[in-house]
Design a protein around this motif. Sequence first.
Motif, PDB file in Angstrom:
ATOM      1  N   LYS A 238      22.005  -4.619 -39.886  1.00  0.00           N
ATOM      2  CA  LYS A 238      22.195  -4.495 -38.438  1.00  0.00           C
ATOM      3  C   LYS A 238      22.415  -3.033 -38.109  1.00  0.00           C
ATOM      4  O   LYS A 238      23.277  -2.383 -38.705  1.00  0.00           O
ATOM      5  CB  LYS A 238      23.367  -5.348 -37.969  1.00  0.00           C
ATOM      6  CG  LYS A 238      23.100  -6.828 -38.100  1.00  0.00           C
ATOM      7  CD  LYS A 238      24.253  -7.650 -37.595  1.00  0.00           C
ATOM      8  CE  LYS A 238      23.947  -9.131 -37.785  1.00  0.00           C
ATOM      9  NZ  LYS A 238      25.069  -9.963 -37.375  1.00  0.00           N
TER      10      LYS A 238
ATOM     11  N   MET B  69      18.985  -7.955 -44.903  1.00  0.00           N
ATOM     12  CA  MET B  69      19.097  -7.838 -43.466  1.00  0.00           C
ATOM     13  C   MET B  69      20.176  -6.806 -43.136  1.00  0.00           C
ATOM     14  O   MET B  69      21.282  -6.868 -43.635  1.00  0.00           O
ATOM     15  CB  MET B  69      19.465  -9.203 -42.892  1.00  0.00           C
ATOM     16  CG  MET B  69      19.977  -9.145 -41.494  1.00  0.00           C
ATOM     17  SD  MET B  69      20.531 -10.724 -40.876  1.00  0.00           S
ATOM     18  CE  MET B  69      21.956 -11.046 -41.875  1.00  0.00           C
TER      19      MET B  69
ATOM     20  N   GLU C 133      18.611  -6.281 -35.612  1.00  0.00           N
ATOM     21  CA  GLU C 133      18.659  -6.837 -36.957  1.00  0.00           C
ATOM     22  C   GLU C 133      17.357  -6.455 -37.638  1.00  0.00           C
ATOM     23  O   GLU C 133      16.283  -6.831 -37.173  1.00  0.00           O
ATOM     24  CB  GLU C 133      18.813  -8.354 -36.881  1.00  0.00           C
ATOM     25  CG  GLU C 133      19.005  -9.007 -38.223  1.00  0.00           C
ATOM     26  CD  GLU C 133      19.225 -10.494 -38.078  1.00  0.00           C
ATOM     27  OE1 GLU C 133      20.390 -10.907 -38.017  1.00  0.00           O
ATOM     28  OE2 GLU C 133      18.216 -11.230 -38.009  1.00  0.00           O
TER      29      GLU C 133
END
Length: 159
Positions: A3, A1, A100
């Motif tokens: 950002k 993940m 995200e």
Amino acid sequence: MVKISLQLKANLQNVTDLIATGEDFRWYIKVKCVNCGEVTDSFVYVCIPEKNAVHGSRSEVNLVIKCKLCSRVNTLDILPDTIKPYKAGGAQFQSLVTFECRGLDVTDFSPRSGFSCVGEESGLRFEDIDLSEKEWCDYDERAGDSVGIDEMEFKFIRV
């Protein structure tokens, strides 16, 4: 993940607090698959109220997109608490929103309508500003002065 923040640098003339207005604001972006490097041909939009189920998971995200080249399913979610106004007076990049991302990078942004800002002198709110030409101008009747936005530049940073 990962950002990724969308950042803006612009020349604001007699206005401040440029912000994407409303929960249903549409962010038009191009994305790149990190697996194979394929970039979407056209802009896709994401907005907070539109949620899509992630196959094989209980989670929901704002964008589920299958790569045309490698068939990998990638996702993107808007982090609502990160939507911030662009303040006048700084010639530096400021973050507007953070996404995200799973399996993709955001590569381009196309501003459209739905922005708002406030007259610096008068406090008059200008609604539904269309930035598709990457500039905007109007007249602040309370302050008796022209207002505008131009010299817009965007970039994406990992946070």
